[in-house]
Design a protein around this motif. Structure first.
Motif, short mmCIF file in Angstrom:
data_model
loop_
_atom_site.label_atom_id
_atom_site.label_comp_id
_atom_site.label_asym_id
_atom_site.label_seq_id
_atom_site.Cartn_x
_atom_site.Cartn_y
_atom_site.Cartn_z
N CYS A 11 -5.11 -7.62 -16.15
CA CYS A 11 -3.67 -7.59 -15.90
C CYS A 11 -3.34 -6.41 -14.98
O CYS A 11 -4.14 -5.49 -14.84
CB CYS A 11 -2.90 -7.43 -17.21
SG CYS A 11 -3.16 -8.75 -18.40
N ARG A 43 -0.69 -11.00 -15.82
CA ARG A 43 -2.07 -11.41 -15.60
C ARG A 43 -2.39 -11.60 -14.12
O ARG A 43 -1.57 -12.08 -13.36
CB ARG A 43 -2.36 -12.71 -16.33
CG ARG A 43 -2.27 -12.58 -17.81
CD ARG A 43 -2.43 -13.91 -18.50
NE ARG A 43 -2.12 -13.74 -19.92
CZ ARG A 43 -2.70 -14.39 -20.89
NH1 ARG A 43 -3.61 -15.31 -20.62
NH2 ARG A 43 -2.37 -14.16 -22.13
N VAL A 44 -3.63 -11.27 -13.78
CA VAL A 44 -4.15 -11.55 -12.45
C VAL A 44 -4.66 -12.99 -12.47
O VAL A 44 -5.47 -13.36 -13.33
CB VAL A 44 -5.29 -10.57 -12.08
CG1 VAL A 44 -5.88 -10.92 -10.72
CG2 VAL A 44 -4.80 -9.13 -12.11
N GLU A 45 -4.16 -13.81 -11.57
CA GLU A 45 -4.57 -15.22 -11.49
C GLU A 45 -5.93 -15.33 -10.81
O GLU A 45 -6.29 -14.47 -10.00
CB GLU A 45 -3.52 -16.02 -10.71
CG GLU A 45 -2.14 -16.03 -11.34
CD GLU A 45 -2.09 -16.76 -12.68
OE1 GLU A 45 -2.91 -17.64 -12.91
OE2 GLU A 45 -1.20 -16.42 -13.49
N PRO A 46 -6.69 -16.40 -11.11
CA PRO A 46 -7.99 -16.59 -10.46
C PRO A 46 -7.85 -16.57 -8.93
O PRO A 46 -6.95 -17.19 -8.37
CB PRO A 46 -8.43 -17.98 -10.94
CG PRO A 46 -7.72 -18.16 -12.25
CD PRO A 46 -6.39 -17.47 -12.08
N GLU A 48 -6.92 -14.06 -7.10
CA GLU A 48 -5.97 -13.03 -6.65
C GLU A 48 -6.62 -11.66 -6.68
O GLU A 48 -7.40 -11.35 -7.57
CB GLU A 48 -4.77 -12.95 -7.61
CG GLU A 48 -3.59 -13.72 -7.22
CD GLU A 48 -2.40 -13.47 -8.16
OE1 GLU A 48 -1.28 -13.58 -7.65
OE2 GLU A 48 -2.57 -13.19 -9.36
N ALA A 53 -1.51 -9.72 -7.08
CA ALA A 53 -0.94 -9.97 -8.40
C ALA A 53 0.26 -9.05 -8.67
O ALA A 53 1.27 -9.50 -9.22
CB ALA A 53 -2.00 -9.80 -9.49
N ARG A 56 3.24 -10.34 -6.66
CA ARG A 56 3.76 -11.57 -7.25
C ARG A 56 4.52 -11.28 -8.54
O ARG A 56 5.64 -11.76 -8.74
CB ARG A 56 2.61 -12.55 -7.53
CG ARG A 56 3.07 -13.84 -8.22
CD ARG A 56 1.92 -14.77 -8.54
NE ARG A 56 0.82 -14.11 -9.25
CZ ARG A 56 0.82 -13.81 -10.55
NH1 ARG A 56 1.88 -14.07 -11.30
NH2 ARG A 56 -0.23 -13.23 -11.11
N GLU A 57 3.93 -10.50 -9.42
CA GLU A 57 4.57 -10.20 -10.71
C GLU A 57 5.89 -9.45 -10.52
O GLU A 57 6.87 -9.76 -11.19
CB GLU A 57 3.62 -9.42 -11.62
CG GLU A 57 2.48 -10.22 -12.18
CD GLU A 57 2.91 -11.23 -13.24
OE1 GLU A 57 4.03 -11.13 -13.78
OE2 GLU A 57 2.10 -12.13 -13.53
N GLU A 60 8.46 -11.94 -9.23
CA GLU A 60 8.87 -12.90 -10.27
C GLU A 60 9.74 -12.25 -11.35
O GLU A 60 10.70 -12.86 -11.81
CB GLU A 60 7.64 -13.51 -10.93
CG GLU A 60 6.86 -14.47 -10.05
CD GLU A 60 5.56 -14.95 -10.66
OE1 GLU A 60 4.89 -15.77 -10.03
OE2 GLU A 60 5.20 -14.51 -11.78
N ASP A 102 11.69 -14.82 -14.54
CA ASP A 102 10.39 -15.21 -15.10
C ASP A 102 10.24 -14.72 -16.54
O ASP A 102 10.93 -15.20 -17.42
CB ASP A 102 9.28 -14.69 -14.19
CG ASP A 102 7.94 -15.33 -14.48
OD1 ASP A 102 6.95 -14.58 -14.49
OD2 ASP A 102 7.86 -16.54 -14.72
#
Length: 137
Positions: A11, A43-46, A48, A53, A56-57, A60, A102
Motif C-alpha cells: 500500500c 493498495r498498489v494495483e498490479p 502500478e 498508485a 491515483r489514490e 480518487e 472514493d
C-alpha cells in the motif's frame, strides 16, 4: 490440514501539506479503519509503481493531483489475513479541488490543534511524529 501463509499487501500513502503547514487527512469510509482519520492512500494495483498508485489514490480520495516526492517512511499494519506494507511519500499539490471521494467520507486540511481532536488510524500519530511530519500550523 494445510496452513495458509499470511498475505502481504503493498500500500502507499501521500503526505501532503498546504502552504501554511496543515496536513491533508481523509476519514475512511470503508474497512479497514472505517470512520477513522488517516493520510490518503491505498493498495498498489498490479503493474502500478508506487508513484502511480499514490497519484491515483490521492486523485480518487481527495480530488487533488499531486507530484510524488521522496519516500518518507514505511509501516506494517496487521489485518485478518496478513499484513499491509505501507509506504508513505511526500507529495505536492499540482491542481484540483479538494473534495471527498472514493474511499473517503470526509477530507480536510488539519492543523496541530485539530489533529489532537481527531480519532486517527492506529499508529498514525506516532509514525508522523517519528518522520517529523506533524502539522506545523
Amino acid at each position: 490440514m494445510t496452513e495458509r501463509s499470511p498475505v502481504s499487501v503493498r500500500c502507499v500513502g501521500g503526505i501532503v501539506f498546504d502552504p501554511i503547514g496543515r496536513l491533508l487527512l481523509v476519514r475512511r469510509a470503508n474497512a479497514p479503519g472505517e470512520g477513522l482519520w488517516s493520510i490518503p492512500g491505498g493498495r498498489v494495483e498490479p503493474g502500478e509503481t508506487d508513484s502511480e498508485a499514490v497519484k491515483r489514490e490521492l486523485r480518487e480520495e481527495t480530488g487533488l493531483s499531486v507530484t510524488v516526492g521522496r519516500l518518507v517512511g514505511s509501516v506494517t499494519r496487521p489485518f485478518r489475513d496478513g499484513v499491509f506494507l505501507i509506504f508513505d511519500y511526500e507529495c505536492q499539490v499540482r491542481s484540483g479541488v479538494l473534495r471527498p471521494g472514493d474511499d473517503a467520507s470526509d477530507v480536510r486540511w488539519v492543523d496541530s490543534a485539530m489533529l489532537a481532536t481527531l480519532e486517527l488510524t492506529e499508529g498514525l500519530h506516532e509514525a508522523l511524529k517519528g518522520w517529523n511530519c506533524l502539522p506545523k500550523a
